[in-house]
Design a protein around this motif. Structure first.
Motif, mmCIF file in Angstrom:
data_model
loop_
_atom_site.group_PDB
_atom_site.id
_atom_site.type_symbol
_atom_site.label_atom_id
_atom_site.label_comp_id
_atom_site.label_asym_id
_atom_site.label_seq_id
_atom_site.Cartn_x
_atom_site.Cartn_y
_atom_site.Cartn_z
ATOM 1 N N TRP A 146 0.810 -1.216 0.000
ATOM 2 C CA TRP A 146 0.000 0.000 0.000
ATOM 3 C C TRP A 146 0.844 1.266 0.000
ATOM 4 O O TRP A 146 0.409 2.305 -0.500
ATOM 5 C CB TRP A 146 -0.964 -0.023 1.182
ATOM 6 N N VAL A 147 2.049 1.175 0.526
ATOM 7 C CA VAL A 147 2.954 2.334 0.435
ATOM 8 C C VAL A 147 3.310 2.580 -1.024
ATOM 9 O O VAL A 147 3.316 3.719 -1.506
ATOM 10 C CB VAL A 147 4.237 2.111 1.267
ATOM 11 N N VAL A 213 9.290 1.338 -5.816
ATOM 12 C CA VAL A 213 10.059 0.494 -4.891
ATOM 13 C C VAL A 213 11.478 1.025 -4.721
ATOM 14 O O VAL A 213 11.995 1.129 -3.600
ATOM 15 C CB VAL A 213 10.096 -0.968 -5.404
ATOM 16 N N LYS A 214 12.102 1.406 -5.835
ATOM 17 C CA LYS A 214 13.465 1.933 -5.788
ATOM 18 C C LYS A 214 13.528 3.248 -5.011
ATOM 19 O O LYS A 214 14.433 3.446 -4.187
ATOM 20 C CB LYS A 214 13.984 2.141 -7.215
ATOM 21 N N ASP A 215 12.580 4.154 -5.265
ATOM 22 C CA ASP A 215 12.554 5.440 -4.562
ATOM 23 C C ASP A 215 12.387 5.249 -3.060
ATOM 24 O O ASP A 215 13.048 5.912 -2.255
ATOM 25 C CB ASP A 215 11.407 6.317 -5.092
ATOM 26 N N LEU A 216 11.475 4.356 -2.679
ATOM 27 C CA LEU A 216 11.242 4.098 -1.258
ATOM 28 C C LEU A 216 12.494 3.557 -0.583
ATOM 29 O O LEU A 216 12.859 3.977 0.521
ATOM 30 C CB LEU A 216 10.098 3.096 -1.090
ATOM 31 N N ILE A 222 14.715 -0.498 3.989
ATOM 32 C CA ILE A 222 13.627 -1.453 4.157
ATOM 33 C C ILE A 222 12.489 -0.875 5.000
ATOM 34 O O ILE A 222 11.308 -1.103 4.732
ATOM 35 C CB ILE A 222 14.142 -2.757 4.804
ATOM 36 N N LYS A 223 12.846 -0.093 6.025
ATOM 37 C CA LYS A 223 11.806 0.432 6.924
ATOM 38 C C LYS A 223 10.858 1.398 6.196
ATOM 39 O O LYS A 223 9.748 1.654 6.672
ATOM 40 C CB LYS A 223 12.429 1.125 8.121
#
Length: 378
Positions: A146-147, A213-216, A222-223
């Motif tokens: 969801w993030v 995913v890469k930006d996060l 991971i957090k």
């Protein structure tokens, strides 16, 4: 096939259908929730003679139209694929564990009845606890999905803010940029890369799941995939309240039918739809502020150096929103969310119940066929 598996699969199927139908509303609502507007800015606009009406957020339908004009139809479905995965996973996990906890609660109630300490029915507290435990497991397992979805839904918004900070996107250019974006969406020759660059705007760049995913990961490791998990865990009370209201209304309806001279009738799909809508409406009104905080934390933080619009955690977000935006900040886009969530929940409940009935009927028919075959073979 166990009852828990049947309910899990039915919940996943119903959730996916509801998600597809209501996704444009969800996209617009997420953008409404993550739009920051300081109280000081609003006061300054009024002092400068700018009408309050012109600065108020556009209505839901107007915002949907704006997204279509600027980003094409695809803009309304940004992040749909990971959202579908998330919906299937969330509904499947939730209903699976809820049925397990519910079955144990029913067994406990029956044991109490045999001891003479109960009537054999599951109480509201037990229903609430079952829903809460299932919800907590669901949140911890599916939050990363969801993030990513929130990032994809708000990426176009973030791109525009970056341009505003750089001074590239000006009010005078807004009409030309919209035209260029429309042309880009329709692949018109007027929307050449050179002309887009002349306006300091390259259009809404494709933003895939892998990019989010890469930006996060680059931002917080991971957090980062568990951003907003605290308000989301607190929001477990949303489905708990929802199911408590739903099952309470369902039990009352069945009890009323049992007293009817015509006897006990099956609850129709329309009745389940209405009960699901009422239950979700009540739960949404109570927990909406937490949903706004969660979306703020999961979206890309405000671009620029204004610390009032950047949050380090749940409580920091709450305090800053109260201080700089007022209590109204916690209810941005609530009308859109009510329409989206109530309709989605009603569709989900209706489809889930129908799928469960169909699955049980199929199992019963198979058992009858097996029994008849066994009898004939003897």
């Amino acid at each position: 096939m166990s009852d828990a598996v049947v309910n899990g699969l039915a919940g996943a199927g119903g959730g996916m259908v509801a998600q597809i139908i209501t996704y444009p509303l969800q996209t617009v609502n997420t953008r409404q929730q993550t739009e920051r507007k300081l109280k000081a800015e609003g006061n300054k606009n009024l002092k400068d003679g700018i009408s309050a009406r012109s600065k108020l957020p556009a209505g839901t339908l107007q915002q949907i139209y704006q997204v279509i004009i600027e980003e094409g139809w695809g803009g309304l479905y940004s992040g749909l694929m990971p959202s579908m995965v998330g919906t299937a996973a969330s509904q499947g996990v939730y209903y699976y564990f809820y049925q397990i906890f519910r079955t144990r609660a029913e067994a406990t109630a029956l044991r109490h009845q045999k001891r003479g300490t109960g009537d054999g029915s599951v109480g509201m507290l037990s229903s609430l606890l079952s829903a809460a435990l299932a919800g907590c497991l669901n949140v911890l397992l599916t939050n990363p999905i969801w993030v990513v979805v929130t990032r994809m839904q708000t990426q176009a918004q973030a791109q525009k803010k970056i341009l505003e900070v750089k001074g590239s996107l000006k009010e005078s250019d807004s009409h030309d940029i919209k035209t260029l974006l429309v042309d880009s969406a329709t692949k018109n020759k007027l929307a050449e890369p050179v002309k887009l660059r002349e306006h300091g705007f390259k259009g809404i760049q494709p933003y895939k799941t892998s990019h989010a995913v890469k930006d996060l990961y680059n931002e917080a490791g991971i957090k980062g995939f568990w951003k907003g998990v605290v308000p989301t865990l607190i929001m477990v009370c949303n489905p708990s309240i929802q199911f408590m209201i739903y099952e309470g209304l369902l039990q009352r309806l069945k009890a009323k039918r049992a007293l009817n001279k015509e006897g006990l009738k099956n609850v129709t799909a329309l009745e389940v739809f209405i009960l699901g809508a009422i239950a979700k409406l009540g739960a949404t009104v109570v927990t909406y502020p937490l949903l706004v905080v969660k979306s703020r934390l999961q979206a890309k933080q405000e671009i620029g150096g204004n610390k009032a619009m950047q949050y380090t955690g749940t409580f920091d977000a709450i305090f800053k929103m109260i201080r700089y935006e007022g209590l109204s900040g916690f209810y941005k886009g609530m009308s859109t969310k009510i329409v989206q969530s109530v309709f989605a929940a009603a569709v989900l409940f209706m489809i889930k119940e129908e799928l469960v009935k169909a699955a049980r009927k199929l199992v019963d028919n198979n058992r009858k066929i097996v029994s008849i075959s066994s009898f004939k073979s003897k």
